[in-house]
Scaffold this motif. Structure first.
Motif, short mmCIF file in Angstrom:
data_model
loop_
_atom_site.label_atom_id
_atom_site.label_comp_id
_atom_site.label_asym_id
_atom_site.label_seq_id
_atom_site.Cartn_x
_atom_site.Cartn_y
_atom_site.Cartn_z
N ARG A 21 -31.71 8.17 -14.11
CA ARG A 21 -32.06 7.56 -12.82
C ARG A 21 -32.28 8.63 -11.77
O ARG A 21 -33.21 8.56 -10.98
N TYR A 23 -33.22 11.61 -12.30
CA TYR A 23 -34.46 12.27 -12.66
C TYR A 23 -35.67 11.57 -12.03
O TYR A 23 -36.53 12.20 -11.43
N LEU A 24 -35.71 10.27 -12.15
CA LEU A 24 -36.84 9.51 -11.62
C LEU A 24 -36.87 9.53 -10.09
O LEU A 24 -37.94 9.71 -9.49
N LEU A 59 -42.49 15.58 -12.07
CA LEU A 59 -41.81 15.16 -13.29
C LEU A 59 -41.34 16.37 -14.10
O LEU A 59 -40.26 16.35 -14.68
N SER A 62 -38.39 18.02 -12.11
CA SER A 62 -37.23 17.14 -12.21
C SER A 62 -36.69 17.10 -13.63
O SER A 62 -35.48 17.10 -13.84
#
Length: 138
Positions: A21, A23-24, A59, A62
């Motif tokens: 979570r 990460y997103l 992305l 992260s």
């Protein structure tokens, strides 16, 4: 409780699903900041393809940082996040300077240098921490 444990206590433990979570959300924040910089601060025309590239870059950043966190590298996460914050600040600050058209490139290079440098510093700190724990038999 050690002082370092209290600093890192807000972070999920190693191999916890909350890292996904984070990460997103982290990727979304980075994408938003890169987009605001390019389309609002620099005044570039909106381009969906460029927005997609920003999302892929976010992305990747992260993902690297959060995989380290998932494996227990909390210092990597913390130091890299601090480096990204300083990098974004520097990038936004450089955009206000008159560099005869080079401000966008110079600011992005400065951002990347802070991001990469802080990641390497975080890896070094984690390596030192690992060596100290290993020598103590922890």
């Amino acid at each position: 409780m050690k002082a370092t444990e209290s600093i890192l206590s807000f972070m999920p433990p190693a191999k916890d699903n909350r890292w996904f979570r984070w990460y997103l959300i982290y990727a979304l924040v980075i994408t938003a900041l890169l987009s605001v910089y390019r389309f609002a601060v620099l005044g570039a025309e909106f381009d969906v393809a460029l927005l997609g590239r920003f999302a892929l870059l976010a992305l990747a950043f992260s993902g690297i940082v959060h995989i380290c966190g998932w494996f227990g590298g909390k210092w990597v996460w913390l130091i890299t996040t601090a480096g990204l914050i300083v990098g974004f600040y520097t990038m936004f600050r450089y955009s206000g300077r008159d560099m005869s058209g080079w401000e966008d490139l110079a600011s992005f290079v400065a951002f990347m240098m802070f991001a990469a440098g802080s990641f390497v510093l975080g890896l070094i700190i984690e390596g030192i921490r690992w060596l100290i724990n290993r020598s103590r038999g922890v």
